[in-house]
Scaffold this active site. Sequence first.
Site, PDB file in Angstrom:
ATOM      1  N   LYS A  46       0.432  58.540  44.219  1.00  0.00           N
ATOM      2  CA  LYS A  46       1.517  59.132  43.448  1.00  0.00           C
ATOM      3  C   LYS A  46       1.123  60.569  43.138  1.00  0.00           C
ATOM      4  CE  LYS A  46       5.044  59.631  40.683  1.00  0.00           C
ATOM      5  NZ  LYS A  46       6.404  59.687  41.288  1.00  0.00           N
ATOM      6  N   ASN A 128       2.628  68.665  46.939  1.00  0.00           N
ATOM      7  CA  ASN A 128       4.044  68.306  46.862  1.00  0.00           C
ATOM      8  C   ASN A 128       4.780  69.535  46.344  1.00  0.00           C
ATOM      9  OD1 ASN A 128       6.555  67.322  46.227  1.00  0.00           O
ATOM     10  ND2 ASN A 128       5.850  65.715  44.846  1.00  0.00           N
ATOM     11  N   CYS A 131       9.501  68.125  45.154  1.00  0.00           N
ATOM     12  CA  CYS A 131      10.096  67.076  44.328  1.00  0.00           C
ATOM     13  C   CYS A 131      11.427  67.544  43.745  1.00  0.00           C
ATOM     14  CB  CYS A 131       9.153  66.675  43.193  1.00  0.00           C
ATOM     15  SG  CYS A 131       9.880  65.368  42.181  1.00  0.00           S
ATOM     16  N   LYS A 166       3.751  69.041  51.674  1.00  0.00           N
ATOM     17  CA  LYS A 166       4.960  68.223  51.829  1.00  0.00           C
ATOM     18  C   LYS A 166       6.201  69.052  51.538  1.00  0.00           C
ATOM     19  CE  LYS A 166       6.941  63.806  50.526  1.00  0.00           C
ATOM     20  NZ  LYS A 166       6.574  62.528  49.891  1.00  0.00           N
ATOM     21  N   ASN A 193      10.561  65.038  52.004  1.00  0.00           N
ATOM     22  CA  ASN A 193      10.747  64.414  50.702  1.00  0.00           C
ATOM     23  C   ASN A 193      12.191  63.887  50.630  1.00  0.00           C
ATOM     24  OD1 ASN A 193      10.455  63.734  47.891  1.00  0.00           O
ATOM     25  ND2 ASN A 193       8.855  65.293  47.788  1.00  0.00           N
ATOM     26  N   THR A 194      12.577  63.366  49.495  1.00  0.00           N
ATOM     27  CA  THR A 194      13.921  62.783  49.352  1.00  0.00           C
ATOM     28  C   THR A 194      15.002  63.864  49.424  1.00  0.00           C
ATOM     29  OG1 THR A 194      13.703  62.970  46.966  1.00  0.00           O
ATOM     30  CG2 THR A 194      13.136  60.847  47.947  1.00  0.00           C
ATOM     31  N   GLY A 245      12.969  56.847  55.529  1.00  0.00           N
ATOM     32  CA  GLY A 245      13.714  55.673  55.983  1.00  0.00           C
ATOM     33  C   GLY A 245      13.022  54.791  56.995  1.00  0.00           C
TER      34      GLY A 245
HETATM   35  C1  LIG Z   1      10.499  55.846  43.695  1.00  0.00           C
HETATM   36  C2  LIG Z   1      10.021  57.017  44.506  1.00  0.00           C
HETATM   37  C3  LIG Z   1       9.055  57.880  43.987  1.00  0.00           C
HETATM   38  C4  LIG Z   1       8.610  58.960  44.731  1.00  0.00           C
HETATM   39  N1  LIG Z   1       7.642  59.781  44.213  1.00  0.00           N
HETATM   40  C5  LIG Z   1       7.153  60.797  44.963  1.00  0.00           C
HETATM   41  C6  LIG Z   1       6.082  61.596  44.491  1.00  0.00           C
HETATM   42  O1  LIG Z   1       5.554  61.408  43.392  1.00  0.00           O
HETATM   43  N2  LIG Z   1       5.627  62.600  45.294  1.00  0.00           N
HETATM   44  C7  LIG Z   1       6.147  62.844  46.535  1.00  0.00           C
HETATM   45  O2  LIG Z   1       5.691  63.760  47.221  1.00  0.00           O
HETATM   46  N3  LIG Z   1       7.166  62.086  47.011  1.00  0.00           N
HETATM   47  C8  LIG Z   1       7.670  61.077  46.252  1.00  0.00           C
HETATM   48  N4  LIG Z   1       8.679  60.291  46.766  1.00  0.00           N
HETATM   49  C9  LIG Z   1       9.224  60.583  48.100  1.00  0.00           C
HETATM   50  C10 LIG Z   1       8.551  59.734  49.179  1.00  0.00           C
HETATM   51  O3  LIG Z   1       7.179  60.007  49.255  1.00  0.00           O
HETATM   52  C11 LIG Z   1       9.200  59.960  50.553  1.00  0.00           C
HETATM   53  O4  LIG Z   1       9.035  61.317  50.896  1.00  0.00           O
HETATM   54  C12 LIG Z   1      10.676  59.643  50.568  1.00  0.00           C
HETATM   55  O5  LIG Z   1      10.949  58.533  49.754  1.00  0.00           O
HETATM   56  C13 LIG Z   1      11.202  59.361  51.982  1.00  0.00           C
HETATM   57  O6  LIG Z   1      10.572  58.246  52.581  1.00  0.00           O
HETATM   58  P1  LIG Z   1      11.178  56.738  52.550  1.00  0.00           P
HETATM   59  O7  LIG Z   1      12.607  56.812  52.948  1.00  0.00           O
HETATM   60  O8  LIG Z   1      10.314  55.955  53.466  1.00  0.00           O
HETATM   61  O9  LIG Z   1      11.053  56.286  51.117  1.00  0.00           O
HETATM   62  C14 LIG Z   1       9.146  59.197  46.021  1.00  0.00           C
HETATM   63  C15 LIG Z   1      10.108  58.328  46.534  1.00  0.00           C
HETATM   64  C16 LIG Z   1      10.550  57.241  45.811  1.00  0.00           C
HETATM   65  C17 LIG Z   1      11.578  56.329  46.394  1.00  0.00           C
END
Ligand SMILES: Cc1cc2nc3c(=O)[nH]c(=O)nc-3n(C[C@H](O)[C@H](O)[C@H](O)COP(=O)(O)O)c2cc1C
Lengths: 308, 263
Positions: A46, A128, A131, A166, A193-194, A245
């Site tokens: 995290k 990161n 975010c 990232k 990232n998201t 995803g």
């Molecule tokens: C609940 C949650 C918490 C996340 N926390 C972080 C974080 O603290 N730092 C970070 O770089 N990305 C964070 N992410 C993003 C993920 O690392 C990832 O980049 C993103 O979810 C896309 O991948 P996925 O579709 O496989 O989840 C978080 C995602 C989710 C769903």
Amino acid sequence: MAPDLSVSLGPLRLKSPVMCASGTFGFGEEYTDYLDLSQLGAVVTKTITLQPREGNPPPRLAETPAGLVNSIGLANPGLEVFLREKLPFLRRRRVPVVVSIAGNTVEEYAELARALEGTAGIAAVEANISCPNVKEGGRLFGSRPATAADVTRVIRRSTSLPLLVKLPPLFPGLMEVAGAVEEAGADALAVTNTLPAMVIDVQARRPVLGAGTGGLSGPAIRPVAVYLVWQVATAVRLPLIGMGGIATASDALEFLIAGASAVAVGTATFGNPRAMVEISTGIAAYLEERGMSNLREIIGSLRPGGCS
Amino acid sequence: MATLEKGEIIANRCLAGPYWEIAVRLPQVAVAARPGQFVHVRCGAGLWPLLRRPFSLFAVDREAGEIRLVYQVKGTGTLALTKKQPGEELDVMGPLGLGFPLEPGLRKIWLVGGGVGMAPLYFLAREAAASGLTCDVFLGAVTAAGLLHQELWRGVAARLELATEDGTAGHKGVVTDLVETVLRGNRPAAIYACGPLGMSRRLAVMAAAAGVTGYASLESRMACGVGACQGCAVRLKDGSYRLVCRDGPVFRLEEVEGEPDGP
Ligand SMILES: Cc1cc2nc3c(=O)[nH]c(=O)nc-3n(C[C@H](O)[C@H](O)[C@H](O)COP(=O)(O)O)c2cc1C
Ligand SMILES: Cc1cc2nc3c(=O)[nH]c(=O)nc-3n(C[C@H](O)[C@H](O)[C@H](O)COP(=O)(O)OP(=O)(O)OC[C@H]3O[C@@H](n4cnc5c(N)ncnc54)[C@H](O)[C@@H]3O)c2cc1C
Ligand code: FES
């Protein structure tokens, strides 16, 4: 013979290309009832910050079709507690530990990197700069080439650890940011990232999430993430970690073929805590079926489109 | 220790209206389960619902290796769960979270359940009865059909008080009104509650005023269910955030934020 799945992300060597995505796997200890951490390419923690962060007001999660919108807000115990209470556990597992860091200022990123530098048991740092759920820092740094390069350069000077950066999803502009980060000394890039997102409760006419907006992850974003990885792969020479995803080996292969050297799995772990291990096995089977002995044969192996 | 276990569905039937019950053979979950803990269930097969859904353990038969859940159909996940047929497999993580503590020395406890929130209290009542405790039980629902498993409750409750908001069964009104009335002349060693947040918050205020301690099981939306994602945070009375999946779902009533001042 089983194909060789090991990869190098610059100076960081992994025995499997499949790792967890930051923020979805805590500090590893939360999932030890479900899988053997040493089967993973790496554990990415995290994101930690200098001071503890309590995170955003709930609700912090909203499920959408094949997706998840979160507004966690980088809730984490802070550097000191991480080093004292979380790292010792991870250090004892035979798995490379990548520590994700974020700061409100460039100097905070540097301070975090310096603090990790002399610490045993850390394989790499992931900055990161993407975010979407915090007001200061975070995505602001990753959105422009100049600031992204600044952060990267300062961290680079503060640590000799392998440095992953990232990136946020940008339309357009990601190639420029990626190029700037490469030039500033990053060893590898993590994409993506998201995606900024919002869900509205139509009865109440209010945002569902306590923070108002959040970030979308899960299968819903996969084609977008594949596109971004493919685009960045054409713009930089750095190795890429693709994510967004991924839930199956086939999903992971899309990213590898598009040019990623490794992949990260986030949201899929919530539904299937063993997803990463299954994906790794599936990638090996795919290579084996095609008579390939090394993962390298598939990375960036995209053929031109159209009829064959 | 929690496990990821796939077990055969033994029964899955509608109890009344939107309320269902599912029984699953899950020996590893059953043997480790404690009242108030929950399981994290893969309700469908595809990408929607994507996440698991948390459900409290309603009853556990350790010898037979079976668990039972009572669930209310609310949306995508619970609707998908109704489609599961006996003989099929259910994919479950659990048991998870910290359950209801039964401190030694307790003699008489009160269980207060709102709607489908009665589920973990029944498991608790069975364990409490087995260790010689007396349970007075207060159950509330919107309407009579929501007062589930009354025959089972009669078997474990020393006293059973019912309330419905529409007055179709028992006292007309909310269950906390009933508790408030009985609390005037009577005092349990502890209160154990599960129901809507409003119910738990009101109980927290009432229990504090009466000098009674207790526990409430709280709800939150979850992703991981194991403390990894920080998604299920609730704010406690002292202003801090706690994770329902890891620090709860059971919290001390004293920690639960009382009723808000405004509407
Ligand atoms: C609940 C949650 C918490 C996340 N926390 C972080 C974080 O603290 N730092 C970070 O770089 N990305 C964070 N992410 C993003 C993920 O690392 C990832 O980049 C993103 O979810 C896309 O991948 P996925 O579709 O496989 O989840 C978080 C995602 C989710 C769903
Ligand atoms: C520890 C724990 C134990 C639980 N035990 C039980 C149980 O024994 N039986 C039972 O029926 N239910 C129980 N629940 C609640 C159950 O998990 C939810 O009702 C279920 O997840 C709804 O899923 P769905 O896909 O059907 O609804 P969704 O489609 O996800 O949602 C339907 C509607 O309900 C809202 N919603 C969904 N989840 C929540 C929530 N947790 N809090 C507030 N609003 C929400 C959504 O915003 C939406 O408006 C428990 C929850 C927790 C956290
Ligand atoms: S659901 Fe992930 S931390 Fe509780």
